[in-house]
Design an enzyme around this catalytic site. Structure first.
Site, PDB file in Angstrom:
ATOM      1  N   SER A   1       0.844  -1.206  -0.316  1.00 22.77           N
ATOM      2  CA  SER A   1      -0.232  -0.104  -0.028  1.00 22.77           C
ATOM      3  C   SER A   1       0.856   1.167  -0.364  1.00 22.77           C
ATOM      4  O   SER A   1       0.581   2.515  -0.550  1.00 22.77           O
ATOM      5  CB  SER A   1      -1.195   0.265   0.710  1.00 22.77           C
ATOM      6  OG  SER A   1      -0.811  -0.037   2.284  1.00 22.77           O
TER       7      SER A   1
ATOM      8  N   GLU B   1      -6.168  -1.342  -6.674  1.00 22.99           N
ATOM      9  CA  GLU B   1      -5.758  -0.224  -7.571  1.00 22.99           C
ATOM     10  C   GLU B   1      -4.532  -0.994  -8.118  1.00 22.99           C
ATOM     11  O   GLU B   1      -4.063  -2.199  -7.531  1.00 22.99           O
ATOM     12  CB  GLU B   1      -4.326  -0.066  -6.772  1.00 22.99           C
ATOM     13  CG  GLU B   1      -5.598   1.341  -6.116  1.00 22.99           C
ATOM     14  CD  GLU B   1      -5.047   2.516  -5.669  1.00 22.99           C
ATOM     15  OE1 GLU B   1      -5.536   3.786  -5.528  1.00 22.99           O
ATOM     16  OE2 GLU B   1      -4.123   2.076  -4.432  1.00 22.99           O
TER      17      GLU B   1
ATOM     18  N   ASN C   1      -4.797   6.555  -1.389  1.00 19.79           N
ATOM     19  CA  ASN C   1      -4.086   7.093  -0.410  1.00 19.79           C
ATOM     20  C   ASN C   1      -3.603   8.852  -0.392  1.00 19.79           C
ATOM     21  O   ASN C   1      -3.582   9.825   0.486  1.00 19.79           O
ATOM     22  CB  ASN C   1      -2.928   6.378   0.009  1.00 19.79           C
ATOM     23  CG  ASN C   1      -3.491   5.185   1.086  1.00 19.79           C
ATOM     24  OD1 ASN C   1      -5.021   5.268   1.789  1.00 19.79           O
ATOM     25  ND2 ASN C   1      -2.694   4.092   0.942  1.00 19.79           N
TER      26      ASN C   1
ATOM     27  N   HIS D   1      -3.298  -3.274  -5.282  1.00 22.05           N
ATOM     28  CA  HIS D   1      -3.888  -3.075  -4.401  1.00 22.05           C
ATOM     29  C   HIS D   1      -5.220  -3.056  -3.650  1.00 22.05           C
ATOM     30  O   HIS D   1      -5.245  -2.131  -4.465  1.00 22.05           O
ATOM     31  CB  HIS D   1      -3.236  -1.414  -4.168  1.00 22.05           C
ATOM     32  CG  HIS D   1      -3.017  -1.051  -2.188  1.00 22.05           C
ATOM     33  ND1 HIS D   1      -3.365   0.204  -2.508  1.00 22.05           N
ATOM     34  CD2 HIS D   1      -3.476  -1.605  -1.587  1.00 22.05           C
ATOM     35  CE1 HIS D   1      -4.214   0.252  -1.032  1.00 22.05           C
ATOM     36  NE2 HIS D   1      -2.980  -0.299  -0.786  1.00 22.05           N
TER      37      HIS D   1
HETATM   38  N1  LIG Z   1      -3.845  -3.974   6.565  1.00 20.08           N
HETATM   39  C1  LIG Z   1      -4.309  -3.791   5.994  1.00 20.08           C
HETATM   40  O1  LIG Z   1      -5.493  -3.392   5.541  1.00 20.08           O
HETATM   41  C2  LIG Z   1      -3.995  -3.512   4.558  1.00 20.08           C
HETATM   42  C3  LIG Z   1      -4.603  -3.079   2.837  1.00 20.08           C
HETATM   43  C4  LIG Z   1      -4.022  -2.684   2.304  1.00 20.08           C
HETATM   44  C5  LIG Z   1      -2.602  -3.603   1.729  1.00 20.08           C
HETATM   45  N2  LIG Z   1      -1.784  -3.471   3.214  1.00 20.08           N
HETATM   46  C6  LIG Z   1      -1.141  -4.367   2.516  1.00 20.08           C
HETATM   47  O2  LIG Z   1      -0.898  -5.686   2.343  1.00 20.08           O
HETATM   48  C7  LIG Z   1       0.768  -7.001   2.816  1.00 20.08           C
HETATM   49  C8  LIG Z   1       0.082  -7.814   4.074  1.00 20.08           C
HETATM   50  O3  LIG Z   1      -0.717  -7.144   5.104  1.00 20.08           O
HETATM   51  P1  LIG Z   1      -1.464  -8.022   6.103  1.00 20.08           P
HETATM   52  O4  LIG Z   1      -2.417  -6.812   6.702  1.00 20.08           O
HETATM   53  O5  LIG Z   1      -2.286  -9.162   5.689  1.00 20.08           O
HETATM   54  O6  LIG Z   1      -0.684  -8.934   7.259  1.00 20.08           O
HETATM   55  P2  LIG Z   1      -0.637  -9.666   8.219  1.00 20.08           P
HETATM   56  O7  LIG Z   1       0.311  -9.875   9.280  1.00 20.08           O
HETATM   57  O8  LIG Z   1      -2.332 -10.148   8.580  1.00 20.08           O
HETATM   58  O9  LIG Z   1      -0.104 -10.750   7.374  1.00 20.08           O
HETATM   59  C9  LIG Z   1       1.107 -10.868   6.601  1.00 20.08           C
HETATM   60  C10 LIG Z   1       1.836 -12.555   6.060  1.00 20.08           C
HETATM   61  O10 LIG Z   1       2.789 -12.516   5.250  1.00 20.08           O
HETATM   62  C11 LIG Z   1       3.697 -13.962   6.406  1.00 20.08           C
HETATM   63  N3  LIG Z   1       4.649 -13.515   5.819  1.00 20.08           N
HETATM   64  C12 LIG Z   1       5.972 -12.382   6.844  1.00 20.08           C
HETATM   65  N4  LIG Z   1       7.060 -12.182   5.861  1.00 20.08           N
HETATM   66  C13 LIG Z   1       6.722 -13.408   4.330  1.00 20.08           C
HETATM   67  C14 LIG Z   1       8.011 -13.950   4.037  1.00 20.08           C
HETATM   68  N5  LIG Z   1       8.943 -13.031   3.967  1.00 20.08           N
HETATM   69  N6  LIG Z   1       7.580 -14.905   3.249  1.00 20.08           N
HETATM   70  C15 LIG Z   1       5.891 -14.761   3.128  1.00 20.08           C
HETATM   71  N7  LIG Z   1       5.114 -14.925   3.959  1.00 20.08           N
HETATM   72  C16 LIG Z   1       5.620 -14.123   4.902  1.00 20.08           C
HETATM   73  C17 LIG Z   1       3.015 -13.252   7.600  1.00 20.08           C
HETATM   74  O11 LIG Z   1       3.438 -14.719   8.602  1.00 20.08           O
HETATM   75  C18 LIG Z   1       2.010 -13.325   7.607  1.00 20.08           C
HETATM   76  O12 LIG Z   1       0.993 -14.382   7.804  1.00 20.08           O
HETATM   77  C19 LIG Z   1       1.277  -5.742   3.333  1.00 20.08           C
HETATM   78  O13 LIG Z   1       2.425  -4.883   2.799  1.00 20.08           O
HETATM   79  C20 LIG Z   1      -0.188  -4.841   3.663  1.00 20.08           C
HETATM   80  O14 LIG Z   1       0.983  -2.843   3.441  1.00 20.08           O
HETATM   81  C21 LIG Z   1      -2.448  -4.393   3.345  1.00 20.08           C
END
Ligand SMILES: NC(=O)c1ccc[n+]([C@@H]2O[C@H](COP(=O)([O-])OP(=O)(O)OC[C@H]3O[C@@H](n4cnc5c(N)ncnc54)[C@H](O)[C@@H]3O)[C@@H](O)[C@H]2O)c1
Length: 505
Positions: free
Chosen positions: A124, A157, A195, A145
């Site tokens: 994001s 996105e 954003n 995204h």
């Molecule tokens: N949470 C939101 O509202 C949101 C919205 C849009 C985008 N994002 C983006 O999505 C991505 C994930 O966010 P999330 O909220 O799902 O996070 P999260 O913490 O819920 O999940 C992340 C997962 O990735 C795993 N992980 C971490 N490093 C890893 C690696 N090197 N290889 C494989 N697995 C790995 C972790 O074990 C975890 O299960 C981020 O880049 C975040 O910025 C999040």
């Protein structure tokens, strides 16, 4: 690469947390085979079980039939190693938001997947180009995204990196449609569309607070009155300042201190104090058992004998105010100029009450301004620094018994809603001007991603491009702050008298 037995698309998802699970769910529901991989042992299995449980709940509520649930669950596969993603045609990463971690992952994936496999990132805030640049074949990397919760937020996105090949974005857009989401295409720029566009609502609202124009609960009431589902302070409390303040700083920094995106010391200080919002029990509001304690609305005094005179400069809007005065049974002064004892109501656009009083040669001690926009839903009154309390109360009584919420604020060019809306429109226009996305995609991204009642460009059209330009020019002239300089996109379309949604030929 296709599934060799069925000829169907095979999707890999790396990172099976909140976002990965949501993407997996809607993809499996759309008939796509999904392979789930997570670095934490057991996490992909947990995700598989969690998605299956979500689908079961939807079936129990009658939103899905059990056969569809069984078919979707059968399409979800747990990968024990990254190598299991070898047969995927598209891999979407949703791992931790860390540039080095994402670059490392993509380099490892390139050793596993075919050369024509698309690598998509759900980042994001990180530049997609910086992730792509680490790859052997950077042209295959794109941004994808999603918003949380993925199944409900029906927009994604699609980000074209500087190094990306156009067919990558086309293919990701096709996948988005297949899984029931609207793709909006954006170039790789800070905050992408959603954003970036969201800066107007939050930073201008914080500026209004910072200037002491009103209080958080009143600011929220005014902006809900302008049609927003949540006021800016309620929204900041919901998101949490630990998330939203760093985003404000990051976008401001990435745009090299562009004054339109200037964050506020208010949120920095409140973040330091731990006043995060709902999650900490106290933000702009205090929360008890997950509910905000109500902040009482201002009490409206009973109508008195003092007559009310209304400026004749804008006859249509004057008529709207006269109708409110009539509904409140207040005494009207219908003279060409105000009588010696009358309250003077002015209806400025972009100007404060002081400027409006002086421009009409009125007594500032008896002048109260009424926001002429949005009078059908909410009444905002504004006094000059020298308006006598008795005259302010007369104006409140003369307008406040018509069944509409009423809020009184301190002097401000463009009241609250005018200036916040003008900033939203202006930033939306500049996103179009920078060719970050098409006008249609800008408005689609904002309505679906932020839940605004209209996109920034449609908002501008509804207000009138020239009106928005006038408000910004007045703000710019008053504050002498480049934050309020109008976007070239807005200036040209206002001059031409065409819709702000008009693309370049
Ligand atoms: N949470 C939101 O509202 C949101 C919205 C849009 C985008 N994002 C983006 O999505 C991505 C994930 O966010 P999330 O909220 O799902 O996070 P999260 O913490 O819920 O999940 C992340 C997962 O990735 C795993 N992980 C971490 N490093 C890893 C690696 N090197 N290889 C494989 N697995 C790995 C972790 O074990 C975890 O299960 C981020 O880049 C975040 O910025 C999040």
């Amino acid at each position: 690469m296709l599934n060799t037995t069925t000829g169907e698309l095979v999707l890999g998802i790396v990172g099976t947390g909140l976002m990965g699970r949501g993407i997996a769910q809607i993809s499996a529901q759309a008939g796509i085979d999904v392979w789930l991989f997570d670095a934490r042992s057991g996490a992909a299995e947990e995700a598989h079980a969690a998605v299956a449980a979500t689908l079961d709940t939807l079936a129990a509520k009658g939103k899905l039939d059990t056969a569809a649930v069984a078919a979707a669950v059968a399409r979800l596969h747990v990968a024990d190693a990254l190598a299991d993603l070898a047969g995927c045609r598209i891999v979407i990463e949703a791992i931790v938001e860390n540039l080095d971690a994402k670059r490392d992952l993509f380099r490892q994936l390139e050793d596993v997947v075919a050369d024509d496999c698309i690598l998509a990132t759900n980042t994001s805030s990180l530049p997609v180009t910086n992730i792509a640049a680490a790859c052997r074949l950077p042209g295959r990397v794109g941004g994808f995204h999603f918003f949380s919760p993925v199944p409900l937020m029906k927009v994604v996105e699609v980000i074209d990196s500087v190094l990306g090949e156009p067919w990558i974005g086309d293919a990701l857009s096709g996948l988005a449609r297949r899984i029931g989401h609207r793709p909006v295409r954006a170039s790789d720029t800070p905050g992408f569309i959603v954003n970036h566009a969201g800066r107007g609502y939050l930073t201008e609202s914080l500026r209004v607070l910072g200037e002491g124009i009103t209080q958080p609960a009143d600011l929220d009431r005014i902006m809900r009155g302008a049609g927003f589902r949540m006021g800016p302070c309620e929204l900041l409390d919901l998101t949490g300042l630990d998330v939203s303040h760093p985003v404000m700083e990051s976008i401001y920094g990435q745009y090299y201190q562009e004054p339109r995106y200037r964050p506020s010391p208010i949120t920095r200080q409140r973040l330091a104090a731990g006043l995060l919002g709902r999650k900490s029990g106290r933000g702009f509001y205090i929360y008890l058992d997950g509910k905000a304690l109500p902040v009482p609305e201002e009490a409206i005094p009973p109508a008195g004998p003092t007559p009310v005179w209304v400026s004749r400069r804008d006859p249509a809007r004057r008529d709207q105010v006269l109708a409110l005065i009539k509904a409140c049974d207040a005494r009207l002064d219908d003279g060409e100029t105000p009588g010696a004892d009358s309250v003077c109501i002015v209806l400025p656009l972009g100007h404060d009450a002081t400027t409006a009083a002086l421009a009409e040669g009125l007594d500032a001690r008896r002048t109260v301004a009424v926001d002429p926009l949005g009078l059908a839903r909410h009444i905002t009154l504004m006094s000059t620094p020298v308006t006598l309390p008795a005259f302010r109360d007369t104006a409140r009584a003369a307008l406040g018994h018509a069944g509409l919420p009423l809020t009184t604020i301190h002097d401000s060019p463009g009241f609250v809603a005018q200036r916040v809306l003008a900033m939203i429109v202006n930033i939306g226009c500049d996103i179009a001007q920078q060719r970050i996305a098409t006008p249609d995609d800008i408005d689609g991204a904002v309505t679906l991603g932020l839940g605004y009642p209209k996109g920034p460009l449609a908002f501008g059209d509804a207000l009138g491009a020239q009106t928005v330009l006038d408000i910004l020019d007045a703000l710019h002239g008053f504050y002498r702050d480049p934050r309020y300089r109008p976007s070239p996109w807005l200036i040209r379309r206002a001059r031409l008298g065409v819709s702000l949604l008009t693309p370049e030929n």
